[in-house]
Design a protein around this motif. Structure first.
Motif, PDB file in Angstrom:
ATOM      1  N   VAL A  66       1.086  -0.981  -0.230  1.00  0.00           N
ATOM      2  CA  VAL A  66       0.199  -0.238   0.126  1.00  0.00           C
ATOM      3  C   VAL A  66       0.662   1.361  -0.259  1.00  0.00           C
ATOM      4  O   VAL A  66       0.982   2.268  -1.218  1.00  0.00           O
ATOM      5  CB  VAL A  66      -0.916  -0.312   1.328  1.00  0.00           C
ATOM      6  CG1 VAL A  66      -1.802   0.952   0.947  1.00  0.00           C
ATOM      7  CG2 VAL A  66      -1.802  -0.756   1.261  1.00  0.00           C
ATOM      8  N   VAL A  70       1.334   2.657  -3.669  1.00  0.00           N
ATOM      9  CA  VAL A  70      -0.028   3.754  -4.050  1.00  0.00           C
ATOM     10  C   VAL A  70       0.915   4.954  -3.785  1.00  0.00           C
ATOM     11  O   VAL A  70       1.379   6.123  -3.977  1.00  0.00           O
ATOM     12  CB  VAL A  70      -0.978   3.418  -2.940  1.00  0.00           C
ATOM     13  CG1 VAL A  70      -1.873   5.505  -2.963  1.00  0.00           C
ATOM     14  CG2 VAL A  70      -1.542   2.732  -2.900  1.00  0.00           C
ATOM     15  N   PHE A  71       1.368   5.635  -2.265  1.00  0.00           N
ATOM     16  CA  PHE A  71       1.856   7.132  -1.709  1.00  0.00           C
ATOM     17  C   PHE A  71       3.266   6.848  -2.640  1.00  0.00           C
ATOM     18  O   PHE A  71       3.776   8.158  -3.129  1.00  0.00           O
ATOM     19  CB  PHE A  71       1.888   7.273  -0.292  1.00  0.00           C
ATOM     20  CG  PHE A  71       0.559   6.371   0.289  1.00  0.00           C
ATOM     21  CD1 PHE A  71       0.107   7.748   0.384  1.00  0.00           C
ATOM     22  CD2 PHE A  71      -0.112   5.644   0.946  1.00  0.00           C
ATOM     23  CE1 PHE A  71      -1.766   8.264   1.260  1.00  0.00           C
ATOM     24  CE2 PHE A  71      -0.961   5.417   1.714  1.00  0.00           C
ATOM     25  CZ  PHE A  71      -2.049   6.519   1.638  1.00  0.00           C
ATOM     26  N   VAL A  74       2.673   8.044  -6.160  1.00  0.00           N
ATOM     27  CA  VAL A  74       1.935   9.214  -6.452  1.00  0.00           C
ATOM     28  C   VAL A  74       2.593  10.672  -6.129  1.00  0.00           C
ATOM     29  O   VAL A  74       2.982  11.302  -6.549  1.00  0.00           O
ATOM     30  CB  VAL A  74       0.903   9.147  -5.514  1.00  0.00           C
ATOM     31  CG1 VAL A  74      -0.258  10.524  -5.273  1.00  0.00           C
ATOM     32  CG2 VAL A  74      -0.460   8.484  -6.066  1.00  0.00           C
TER      33      VAL A  74
END
Lengths: 459, 356
Positions: A66, A70-71, A74
């Motif tokens: 995750v 994701v982070f 991004v």
């Protein structure tokens, strides 16, 4: 100045890059270090028959997926947006030189993301040996992204003479490898790898700190202690990394560091020395705190402790990045482009032809205040804000026009003994442009400007 | 092996068995509010930093007419003098901040109830002494800011009805703040206050050791089998050491990034600089004096403000007398509301002090 300027009141553009970068680095370095951590932990599990580690490792790999997928991804794109807006000219130079390098990095990044997803979703679904191979594929591909990006980042600090010789000739890409394996490439890679391994240990502590199941406490204790050991390389080798970095940096940068260290006792040491001190102190504290919170009594470790360690790691990381930025001053690409995006070899041209004439986004006719504001936006705002971070209002200290003229003259002359030379670029432009800047700064100094209105009116 | 022998020898000769036994008896409750137990230790550690750096500062500091010059030398000439002074000042601020956090966390966990009343009373006395440490130390550099801030700050004791003015004069060594005041404040700062503080601190720590950390009411409500604890020694001490290391790191960073500066020398004949005010920990009282002074001008207003503040302090100190029981009674709730009111008043008046 071929680009419009992004006006960020308060914190200023550089801090937008800074905030996103710190966030990104904390995750990206974890992606690299954690990528090595996971398959090693899994291999240990298989070799030593520690089956009880399995549920905890699975839990850790979920957080890993995750966070990095994701982070990390991004915020990485966020850095592209921010540097493109705050330092378009420097970003353009990097792209023109390293487009091939970035392409390679993206290939590794895609492999990394795919491997992370496969790794997480195939626990117990594919043979253990194959699963471990996927883990090592992830580890190698994520480490290679660091190998590539490190070349581009360290290039900005020390481009190397071979590249500088061809800079501005249009054949810069011919020196791709010289620029890539620049003088600080290996010490930077060494330091970043140490940081990655430390972050892998700290993030693992976050996962294990959240394991409250009583039946897993003995396992947790083993894993906490094993993870704490991942900080040992950084704790022991930090002085080696710093020393290596010091001997390979540009002589001017080394001079700033030496001056800073030699004046610590008198309290007059430079900002960069203060920030470097933060890095060293906080890194030692992280190692000590991991010893007390995790290694000594692993059962007492909580997620709160682990988050405190991550906070400290964020301070150490951000201060290192800040020190890197400060050492590079007054350049954004050492010995080639100043921090306000002006190339060294363009200074003469701008002084004779004018700075604003070469700025496509400004209207040809402007009032002096608007012209002054355009100069401010073009040449000052990549580091200063009007009234926030590195505020011009505060720095001008209510100077009158005469004092401002003198200051601008000193910045324009850029004499070798100028006190500003070590951290500020030269002010370029014709006399008329500099006078306009003085008009604008005087208004700013006396608090009489309506920020951003003058230029808009001119448009 | 040799280390083990040495350890056994030391234990035998120094009679450490008793101390180890005592340390081993104490446990620390483990629950979601355990974090707040660190603040007493943080206060103690910041105090110890001040003792060490304070002794080092005394090597070069000269009270009296040369006070300013000696601090100038410490700050700008003596090697690492700036660091010692900055660490001393930052840890002083950190100390008072952590004492406030400690006090309010003790209050919210209801740790003042029987049998911990003495811990509460001694804690309040330590806070008051700590504030006096801050006030007396602030003047010592005798620069413009410390001079005028002390002058303004003296309005607070001065406003206490009847006994206030003589106390203020005694502290100042006359009607004005001058070099005699510096000498008196110095004696207070390095002799009288430590003499009072150390035994009280000993009592306070003894009480903590004797009765242990109190669990908050939410934990008390649980079945004893469901409550978790950890041994104070060595487990909680190890965590304390980790936290102290972080505190030391923070204080060092503050000292390095924002070193304490020295303003121009105090000139008693000059006008006070604009917006002069005492340090943040006296801002609440200062703001109250100002606010009430607007409603009731003159001495009467000052006296009213100080009476109100003193009354509040007395009530605050006497909380254990009012709320003794371990059960969640009506009194207990009233005390909680009173405490929340006090926290809100302190925060809002401190904030107002900076803006009015």
């Amino acid at each position: 100045m071929n680009y419009p300027v992004w006006d960020v009141p308060g914190v200023g553009g550089p801090w937008v890059i800074g905030i996103i970068s710190i966030f990104h680095v904390l995750i990206a370095w974890f992606a690299v270090g954690g990528g090595i951590y996971l398959p090693y932990a899994e291999r240990k599990l298989y070799r030593e028959g520690r089956e009880e580690w399995l549920p905890v490792l699975k839990k850790h790999s979920r957080m890993f997926l995750v966070l990095t997928g994701v982070f990390g991804a991004v915020s990485g794109v966020g850095i592209w947006f921010a540097i493109g807006l705050v330092q378009p000219e420097a970003t353009s130079t990097l792209i023109h030189n390293f487009v091939f390098g970035w392409a390679i990095e993206w290939v590794f990044f895609v492999i990394e993301l795919a491997a992370a997803a496969v790794y997480y979703y195939t626990w117990d679904r594919i043979p253990r040996e194959l699963h471990l191979k996927v883990g090592f594929l992830y580890a190698i591909s994520s480490f290679l992204t660091l190998v590539i990006i490190n070349g581009i980042l360290s290039f900005m600090m020390t481009p190397g003479q071979a590249w500088l010789n061809v800079a501005g000739t249009g054949t810069e890409a011919s020196q791709f490898w010289a620029a890539f394996f620049n003088p600080t490439y290996f010490p930077s890679l060494f330091m970043r790898t140490l940081a990655c391994l430390s972050l892998a240990g700290i993030y693992a502590l976050i996962t294990y700190g959240r394991v409250t199941d009583e039946s897993l406490q003995a396992t947790r204790t083993e894993m906490v202690r094993w993870s704490a050991k991942w900080l040992i390389p950084m704790a022991l080798l930090l002085p080696v990394g710093l020393g290596w970095m010091y001997v390979t940096m540009e002589p001017e940068s080394r001079e700033i560091m030496s001056l800073g260290f030699s004046t610590i006792g008198s309290g007059l040491f430079t900002q960069v020395t203060r920030i470097s001190m933060m890095t060293v102190l906080t890194t030692v504290t992280v190692a000590g705190a991991v010893y007390f919170f995790a290694f000594l009594f692993p059962r007492d470790l909580t997620a709160g402790h682990a988050f405190a360690l991550l906070g400290l790691a964020a301070i150490a990381t951000s201060s290192t990045e800040y020190a890197r930025e400060t050492i590079r001053k007054p350049y954004v690409i050492q010995e080639h482009m100043y921090s306000n995006s002006i190339r060294m070899n363009e200074v003469e041209k701008y002084n004779t032809e004018g700075y604003l004439v070469n700025s496509k986004w400004n209207p040809p006719q402007m009032e002096p205040v608007a012209k002054g504001e355009a100069m401010f936006r073009g040449q000052c705002m990549s580091c200063h804000t009007r009234s926030g971070y590195r505020s011009m209002e505060r720095l001008l200290q209510k100077r009158d026009r005469k004092a401002i003229d003198q200051l601008l003259q000193t910045l324009h002359d850029f004499e070798p003994d100028s006190p500003y030379r070590k951290y500020m670029p030269p002010l370029v432009g014709t006399q008329d442009e500099r006078d306009s800047l003085a008009v604008y700064l005087e208004k700013l100094s006396l608090g009489k400007t309506e920020p951003a209105l003058a230029l808009n009116a001119a448009r | 092996m040799k280390l083990e022998t040495l350890k056994a020898d030391l234990v035998e000769r120094l009679g450490l068995e008793e101390a180890i036994k005592l340390a081993g008896k104490k446990t620390v409750p483990v629950h979601k509010h355990t974090f707040w137990y660190f603040w007493g230790g943080i206060s103690l550690f910041s105090f110890l930093i001040q003792v060490v750096t304070g002794i080092l500062l005394m090597v070069y500091y000269r009270p009296g007419p040369e006070a300013y010059e000696s601090v100038r030398q410490i700050t700008y000439q003596i090697q690492f003098g700036w660091l010692i002074r900055s660490v001393h000042n930052w840890s002083a601020n950190f100390f008072l901040f952590s004492v406030f956090v400690h006090m309010f966390s003790v209050f919210l966990m209801k740790a003042y109830r029987r049998p911990r009343e003495v811990g509460w009373y001694s804690g309040i006395a330590l806070l008051l002494l700590g504030l006096t440490f801050g006030f007396s130390g602030y003047l010592l550099p005798m620069d413009e800011l410390s001079f005028f801030a002390t002058k303004v700050g003296m309005e607070i004791p001065n406003a206490i009805p009847i006994i206030g003015p003589p106390i203020a004069n005694l502290l100042r060594g006359g009607l004005e703040v001058n070099e005699f005041t510096v000498q008196r404040f110095f004696a207070l700062h390095v002799v009288i206050l430590p003499l009072l503080y150390m035994p009280l601190l000993g009592l306070h720590l003894w009480m903590v050791q004797k009765h242990g950390n109190a669990a908050p009411p939410s934990e008390e409500a649980k079945e004893p089998s469901q409550r978790k604890t950890m041994p104070f020694f060595p487990n909680f001490v190890a965590q304390d050491l980790g936290v102290w290391l972080i505190v030391l790191n923070l204080i060092s960073l503050l000292a390095a990034l924002f070193p304490w500066q020295l303003g121009p020398q105090a000139d008693p004949l000059a006008a006070a600089p604009e917006g002069i005010h005492p340090e943040w920990y006296f801002m609440s009282q200062f703001a109250m004096l100002k606010l009430i002074g607007r409603v009731i001008p003159g001495l009467a207003g000052e006296a009213a403000a100080m009476t109100l503040f003193t009354l509040g302090l007395v009530l605050w100190a006497l909380i254990p007398v009012f709320d003794k029981d371990k059960t969640n009674t009506k009194r207990s709730r009233q005390v909680l509301y009173f405490g929340i009111f006090v926290i809100l008043v302190l925060l809002s008046t401190t904030f107002m002090g900076f803006v009015i």
